[in-house]
Write a protein that holds these residues in place. Structure first.
Motif, mmCIF file in Angstrom:
data_model
loop_
_atom_site.group_PDB
_atom_site.id
_atom_site.type_symbol
_atom_site.label_atom_id
_atom_site.label_comp_id
_atom_site.label_asym_id
_atom_site.label_seq_id
_atom_site.Cartn_x
_atom_site.Cartn_y
_atom_site.Cartn_z
ATOM 1 N N PRO A 171 0.833 -1.210 0.000
ATOM 2 C CA PRO A 171 0.000 0.000 0.000
ATOM 3 C C PRO A 171 0.865 1.257 0.000
ATOM 4 N N ILE A 172 0.272 2.322 -0.523
ATOM 5 C CA ILE A 172 1.041 3.557 -0.674
ATOM 6 C C ILE A 172 1.187 4.252 0.667
ATOM 7 N N ALA A 173 2.417 4.647 0.969
ATOM 8 C CA ALA A 173 2.665 5.358 2.223
ATOM 9 C C ALA A 173 2.204 6.793 2.100
ATOM 10 N N THR A 174 1.816 7.378 3.249
ATOM 11 C CA THR A 174 1.340 8.758 3.197
ATOM 12 C C THR A 174 2.482 9.741 3.002
ATOM 13 N N VAL A 175 3.606 9.418 3.600
ATOM 14 C CA VAL A 175 4.769 10.277 3.409
ATOM 15 C C VAL A 175 5.873 9.428 2.787
ATOM 16 N N ASP A 176 6.566 9.985 1.851
ATOM 17 C CA ASP A 176 7.649 9.286 1.169
ATOM 18 C C ASP A 176 7.200 7.962 0.564
ATOM 19 N N GLN A 177 6.424 8.022 -0.479
ATOM 20 C CA GLN A 177 6.168 6.841 -1.278
ATOM 21 C C GLN A 177 7.102 6.946 -2.481
ATOM 22 N N PRO A 178 8.165 6.152 -2.519
ATOM 23 C CA PRO A 178 9.120 6.304 -3.625
ATOM 24 C C PRO A 178 8.434 6.157 -4.988
ATOM 25 N N GLU A 179 8.883 6.956 -5.912
ATOM 26 C CA GLU A 179 8.275 6.972 -7.238
ATOM 27 C C GLU A 179 8.978 5.938 -8.111
ATOM 28 N N VAL A 180 8.187 5.014 -8.622
ATOM 29 C CA VAL A 180 8.775 3.965 -9.449
ATOM 30 C C VAL A 180 9.056 4.524 -10.851
ATOM 31 N N THR A 181 10.324 4.470 -11.292
ATOM 32 C CA THR A 181 10.634 4.965 -12.634
ATOM 33 C C THR A 181 10.594 3.850 -13.665
ATOM 34 N N GLN A 182 10.886 2.634 -13.232
ATOM 35 C CA GLN A 182 10.740 1.498 -14.138
ATOM 36 C C GLN A 182 10.174 0.337 -13.347
ATOM 37 N N GLY A 183 9.357 -0.474 -14.001
ATOM 38 C CA GLY A 183 8.853 -1.684 -13.343
ATOM 39 C C GLY A 183 7.780 -1.385 -12.309
ATOM 40 N N ASN A 184 7.792 -2.181 -11.212
ATOM 41 C CA ASN A 184 6.736 -2.063 -10.188
ATOM 42 C C ASN A 184 7.312 -1.928 -8.789
ATOM 43 N N TRP A 185 6.431 -1.722 -7.815
ATOM 44 C CA TRP A 185 6.831 -1.580 -6.427
ATOM 45 C C TRP A 185 7.032 -2.986 -5.820
ATOM 46 N N VAL A 186 7.444 -3.001 -4.551
ATOM 47 C CA VAL A 186 7.847 -4.265 -3.920
ATOM 48 C C VAL A 186 6.726 -5.297 -3.905
ATOM 49 N N SER A 187 7.163 -6.547 -4.048
ATOM 50 C CA SER A 187 6.248 -7.680 -3.865
ATOM 51 C C SER A 187 7.077 -8.797 -3.268
ATOM 52 N N ASP A 188 6.442 -9.833 -2.843
ATOM 53 C CA ASP A 188 7.204 -10.898 -2.201
ATOM 54 C C ASP A 188 8.199 -11.489 -3.181
ATOM 55 N N GLY A 189 9.418 -11.618 -2.713
ATOM 56 C CA GLY A 189 10.464 -12.169 -3.574
ATOM 57 C C GLY A 189 11.016 -11.149 -4.557
ATOM 58 N N GLY A 190 10.463 -9.935 -4.495
ATOM 59 C CA GLY A 190 10.916 -8.915 -5.445
ATOM 60 C C GLY A 190 11.624 -7.785 -4.716
ATOM 61 N N VAL A 191 12.655 -7.236 -5.330
ATOM 62 C CA VAL A 191 13.385 -6.132 -4.718
ATOM 63 C C VAL A 191 13.333 -4.925 -5.653
ATOM 64 N N VAL A 192 13.187 -3.752 -5.037
ATOM 65 C CA VAL A 192 13.222 -2.512 -5.816
ATOM 66 C C VAL A 192 14.502 -1.770 -5.463
ATOM 67 N N LEU A 193 15.263 -1.349 -6.498
ATOM 68 C CA LEU A 193 16.525 -0.643 -6.248
ATOM 69 C C LEU A 193 16.333 0.854 -6.462
ATOM 70 N N GLU A 194 17.120 1.619 -5.712
ATOM 71 C CA GLU A 194 17.132 3.047 -5.984
ATOM 72 C C GLU A 194 17.774 3.269 -7.352
ATOM 73 N N ALA A 195 17.206 4.183 -8.133
ATOM 74 C CA ALA A 195 17.557 4.305 -9.553
ATOM 75 C C ALA A 195 19.042 4.546 -9.790
ATOM 76 N N ALA A 196 19.618 5.476 -9.063
ATOM 77 C CA ALA A 196 21.023 5.789 -9.280
ATOM 78 C C ALA A 196 21.905 4.601 -8.927
ATOM 79 N N PHE A 197 21.500 3.891 -7.857
ATOM 80 C CA PHE A 197 22.260 2.723 -7.427
ATOM 81 C C PHE A 197 22.210 1.651 -8.510
ATOM 82 N N ALA A 198 21.018 1.462 -9.062
ATOM 83 C CA ALA A 198 20.856 0.450 -10.108
ATOM 84 C C ALA A 198 21.723 0.781 -11.311
ATOM 85 N N ASN A 199 21.753 2.072 -11.682
ATOM 86 C CA ASN A 199 22.585 2.495 -12.817
ATOM 87 C C ASN A 199 24.036 2.168 -12.593
#
Lengths: 248, 175, 609
Positions: free
Chosen positions: C115-143
């Motif tokens: 669910p979306i957080a009220t404060v600081d919901q990171p904006e997904v630039t590619q793909g989707n938000w977290v799910s079980d077994g799935g990891v979301v990386l910060e964009a600059a880190f991923a680059n």
């Protein structure tokens, strides 16, 4: 007369120029033979579209023939490279055009000296010769004028001066009075007579009988070929009276 | 020489025969050379007989033609006035030449094209001479003006001859 | 109404008759508007990266973490402190190691829910938000790790699938991230002789997992840290809030970061990329305008004649002006629209790769002000291009306009006199140049601007290459910045090349008559070709020299002043480099102009005379 004097300065043998092919073949020049001796004035007359300008371009190396030969002082010119043709145009052959083709931004004397500069003459000598020629042709006071400040006849005289600048073997003139009124035409006529008297070899293409009448020999051209040759020298001054019907 | 011309030359004042000849030559330039003296005097005599001129006898009573002084009579003056007002133009020879070509062609006497070419050559030579003569005269002189007219006329005639050549060539190719 | 139709019909017919010229004008305006758009859009995106992210993610005013000494209960108390309007979290965070195809990096792993957080919901630039077994990386880190969506990574020994990349305003982008784990972190180069406590994270990246996954990775319950995001009633009071609430509470310090300090960090990282992008945008804008002037200025002579033609067939001066304007407007509007579209579509290519760097969210879009500015430039050119010949044509007589006498070539007496002493090709070349001095100036300016740009780009390139341990740039960042540099260089050079070709082509056309005449008078085709080319090359040489000094130097100084940079950090190109640059320019221009010049020299003389 020695043989050298008899040898023609310019010769054309079987000269041809064709455009297009098959059904659309156009024979602009169709087998022309011509001999021009030194000091002669030759006129080529014909209706517009008969190919006389094309012939002149072929004779002067501005265009390449489809067949036949052109010989200048017994050396073939139709198979020369562009570079050699350019050199030929500097020293041996020069042109006078119907629309003068002067550079608009150069004064009369700068236009005339351009020929010499392109031939590699030192600038001072070129300038001196240009002033001299303009003087001889009666334009002494106007050498610093731009072409736009000169009349048609004066412009053509500048063009003739330019043509004479490198002392060419032959001067080729293409409808030299085509753009002039009758007073200017008379002017240029006189000029050509003077050139003739000074021994300059001239080939003039024209549809004006008056210019043609200044020549020693006249060719009639139709559909790319010569159909007639007339020798015009041989005075008939005694019969002038007949012209005005003074004898009836 | 047209009679009216001689009359008109005397309109200003009476003059001797030789003065008249001089004035004519001056006006005609080299073409005037072709005039022969006899022509002028014959015309003068004719005009006298027709009553348009009157002769004033010279004081010494001799009957030499060049010493006679000629003057216009009243009918002579009238004739001059009428002549000045006329607008006739000397007839060119076109019809004659035109008929010459047709006759030659139909009767098989000669090739019309050859006739045209020969005539052209002749006219060109005349043009050349007239032009040369014109250029020898001082600018804007009487003679120069006359010669220019002759040159232009010859040019026009030559153009017509070119048209004849074209026309007769076409006729031949069609037939 | 009838008149408008008439004007329209005349304009279309005229354009159809001069197809190549209309096409060339279209291309030039399109290139100019595209570069202008690109520059403006990128500038918008780069000028305030953090702010856009903050808005998109509803970024926090204060970020508080448990650190080494505080505990969860203390953190939760903050949620009800005075001045707090909203909060999200506390979220669990652990330290970890991420492995991907041979590369390893320290990470801080934050646990989030779907669910979306009220404060600081990171904006997904590619793909989707977290799910079980799935990891979301910060964009600059991923680059920096070259990791993409649907790659597999190993985290804490377990395999996870990368389901998305995101940006957040709660922390500065990699590698400037703040430390929210208890073990502590160190950023930048490791001092060689440092005695570091064990377990210290080095340049950690930020990743998100589901809370369940985080807890499953945690070695022990008490090795978990917590982080909470707070929104205040008055964001400007963030400093005061931190002072009031993080103070000594029985010796425990609760690390808190205000949004202003995060902004400073983010800006610090983004600054250099931002400067690069801004420089590029300015340069391109300049060059676009210069190239347009070259094209329009070069063809203006032709307009005067066409004005004459239109007048001769019965047009009044106002009708004539209307037709000319309509023609240009038609071309300009189509070109501007196309250019803007292409610019807007290609901008993400530039900003996407650096999106993480500058931490901006979402795709940069065309703002109305950008559209307005670009359209205004395109239309402005149309009006200027029309106004001058229309005014001239209205004033001059029809005959003059037709005879092309309205703009006769300029006569420069002294130059003609001097050129007489030069060898034939130089004689012809100097006279060709002297006939249209304005075009020569435009050519010089165009090359000067290009070379100034290259000068600055060279400086930046050197700066990037000599990366000592002063800055915290990773290889990845340097690569991205280099990439941006390359794109700018390519565009700059292409535009300059188009300019050079257009000017030569215009010169050749303009000199058809005098070239033919020169050849009839005895100049060889080679001499004419060399003359036509030299008439471009000499101004290019002058332009290159001016571009290096004072052009490039001044441009660099100006940029340093605008961006408040430190010029000591940059090494200016040495004399050898500059000489090579000048020579390369001359060679390039000579090559570009060779073909039109060659064609111009070989054209059959009889056609023109």
């Amino acid at each position: 007369m020695s043989e050298a004097a008899d040898m023609p300065v310019l010769r054309a043998r079987g000269l041809r120029k064709e455009y297009g092919k098959g059904e659309g073949l156009v024979r602009a020049v169709d087998g022309v033979d011509l001999d021009v001796s030194a000091g002669e004035t030759v006129a080529i007359m014909g209706p517009s579209g008969c190919g006389k300008s094309t012939l002149l371009h072929l004779l002067g190396g501005l265009d390449r023939p489809s067949g036949g030969e052109v010989l200048l002082n017994n050396r073939r010119t139709d198979n020369l490279s562009e570079k050699a043709l350019a050199r030929m145009r500097r020293t041996d052959i020069s042109y006078v055009f119907q629309s003068f083709h002067l550079m608009e931004e150069l004064t009369a004397v700068e236009n005339v000296e351009l020929s010499a500069l392109l031939a590699g003459r030192p600038p001072r000598a070129a300038r001196r010769r240009a002033e001299q020629l303009l003087d001889q042709l009666g334009l002494a006071g106007r050498s610093r004028f731009l072409p736009s400040a000169l009349s048609g006849g004066q412009r053509q005289r500048v063009a003739v001066a330019r043509a004479l600048s490198n002392e060419p073997l032959i001067v080729l003139a293409d409808e030299p009075t085509g753009n002039l009124d009758s007073a200017a035409t008379l002017d240029v006529l006189r000029l050509f007579e003077e050139l003739h008297e000074s021994g300059q070899t001239l080939v003039i293409v024209t549809h004006d009988a008056r210019i043609a009448a200044t020549a020693d020999r006249m060719f009639s051209m139709r559909d790319g070929a010569f159909v007639d040759e007339t020798r015009l020298t041989g005075g008939t001054t005694g019969q002038l009276g007949a012209l005005v019907g003074l004898e009836d | 020489m047209q009679q009216e011309v001689v009359l008109a030359m005397l309109a200003k004042e009476p003059s001797h025969g030789y003065q008249l000849r001089a004035r004519l030559r001056d006006a005609l330039g080299p073409l005037g050379d072709a005039m022969n003296a006899g022509h002028v005097y014959v015309t003068l005599t004719r005009l006298e007989r027709a009553g348009l001129l009157a002769v004033e006898r010279p004081a010494d009573g001799t009957d030499r033609p060049d010493r006679k002084v000629y003057a216009l009579t009243p009918s002579g003056q009238q004739r001059v006035a009428e002549w000045i007002a006329e607008v006739g133009w000397p007839k060119p020879d076109l019809a004659e030449f035109h008929l010459k070509l047709i006759a030659a062609a139909s009767a098989g006497l000669a090739d019309p094209l050859t006739i045209v070419d020969t005539q052209r050559r002749e006219l060109l030579r005349r043009l050349r001479d007239a032009q040369r003569a014109a250029m020898a005269e001082p600018d804007r002189s009487n003679a120069a003006l006359l010669l220019e007219g002759i040159v232009l006329r010859l040019q026009a005639d030559l153009r017509w001859l070119e048209a004849c050549e074209k026309n007769w060539t076409h006729r031949r190719s069609v037939s | 109404m009838g008149r408008i139709l008439l004007v329209g019909r005349l304009a279309v017919r005229d354009l159809r008759r001069r197809r190549t010229e209309a096409a060339l004008l279209l291309i030039a305006i399109m290139a100019a508007t595209m570069t202008l758009t690109l520059g403006l859009v990128v500038r918008d995106a780069a000028s305030d990266p953090y702010q856009s992210t903050r808005e998109a993610t509803n970024g926090p005013d204060v970020v508080a973490s448990t650190g080494q000494f505080a505990d969860l209960a203390d953190l939760e108390k903050l949620a009800t402190a005075s001045g707090v309007t909203e909060h999200s979290g506390p979220y669990p965070v652990i330290a970890g190691k991420l492995e991907t195809s041979g590369r390893t990096s320290d990470v801080q792993v934050e646990g989030r829910d779907a669910p979306i957080a009220t404060v600081d919901q990171p904006e997904v630039t590619q793909g989707n938000w977290v799910s079980d077994g799935g990891v979301v990386l910060e964009a600059a880190f991923a680059n920096s790790l070259d990791v993409h969506v649907s790659d597999s990574v190993t985290l804490g020994g377990k395999s996870f699938k990368v389901v998305g990349l995101a940006v957040t305003a709660a922390m500065a982008p990699y590698p400037g991230s703040s430390c929210i784990v208890s073990v502590g972190c160190i950023n930048g180069a490791i001092p060689k002789d440092g005695n570091l406590p064990p377990g210290l994270l080095h340049n950690p990246g930020l990743v998100w997992l589901t809370q369940a996954d985080v807890r499953s990775l945690a070695p022990a319950q008490d090795s978990m840290s917590y982080v909470m995001n707070l929104k205040l009633a008055d964001p400007d009071e963030a400093e005061a809030f931190v002072d009031a609430n993080s103070g000594d509470r029985g010796g425990a310090m609760m690390p808190m970061q205000t949004w202003t300090s995060i902004l400073a960090d983010a800006t610090e990282v983004a600054r250099d990329s931002q400067i690069l992008l801004l420089i590029g945008a300015w340069l391109l804008g300049l060059l676009a305008v210069a190239s347009l002037s070259v094209l329009v200025g070069g063809r203006m002579a032709d307009q005067t004649r066409r004005v004459g033609l239109l007048k001769a067939v019965g047009g009044t001066p106002s009708l004539v002006a209307a037709v000319l304007l309509a023609e240009y407007l038609l071309v300009a509007v189509v070109a501007a629209a196309a250019g803007m579209a292409i610019g807007a579509l290609t901008a993400p290519l530039l900003t996407e790769s650096s999106a993480g760097l500058i931490g901006s969210a979402g795709t940069p879009s065309l703002t109305w002000s950008t559209v307005g500015l670009v359209t205004a430039v395109a239309l402005g050119v149309a009006v200027v291009a029309t106004a001058v010949p229309a005014v001239r044509g209205a004033r001059s007589s029809t005959v003059n306009a037709l005879a092309d006498a309205a703009r006769p070539p300029r006569r420069t007496g002294w130059l003609i006199a001097i050129s007489a002493r030069l060898p034939v090709p130089l004689l012809l070349a100097s006279r060709i140049a002297a006939r249209r001095p304005r075009r020569v100036v435009l050519g010089v300016v165009s090359i000067a601007v290009t070379i100034s740009g290259i000068y600055v780009l060279l400086v930046l390139n050197t700066f990037l290459s000599e990366q000592p341990a002063i800055r915290a740039y990773s290889e990845a960042q340097v690569t991205v910045l280099r990439h941006v540099l390359l794109v700018w260089t390519v565009i700059l050079l292409s535009l300059a090349a188009v300019n050079a070709i257009v000017i030569t082509w215009a010169t050749v056309l303009d000199n058809r008559h005098s070239s033919a005449l020169a050849r009839a008078l005895g100049a060889t085709p080679q001499e004419v070709t060399v003359a036509l080319a030299t008439a471009q090359v000499l101004p290019a040489l002058l332009g290159a020299v001016l571009g290096v000094f004072p052009g490039g130097y001044l441009l660099f100084a100006a940029i340093i002043t605008i961006t408040d940079g430190d010029s000591n950090k940059a090494t200016l190109p040495g004399p050898w480099q500059l000489t090579t640059l000048i020579l390369a320019t001359v060679l390039a221009v000579a090559t570009l102009t060779a073909v039109p010049a060659h064609l111009g020299g070989r054209r059959p003389v009889t056609e023109t005379l």
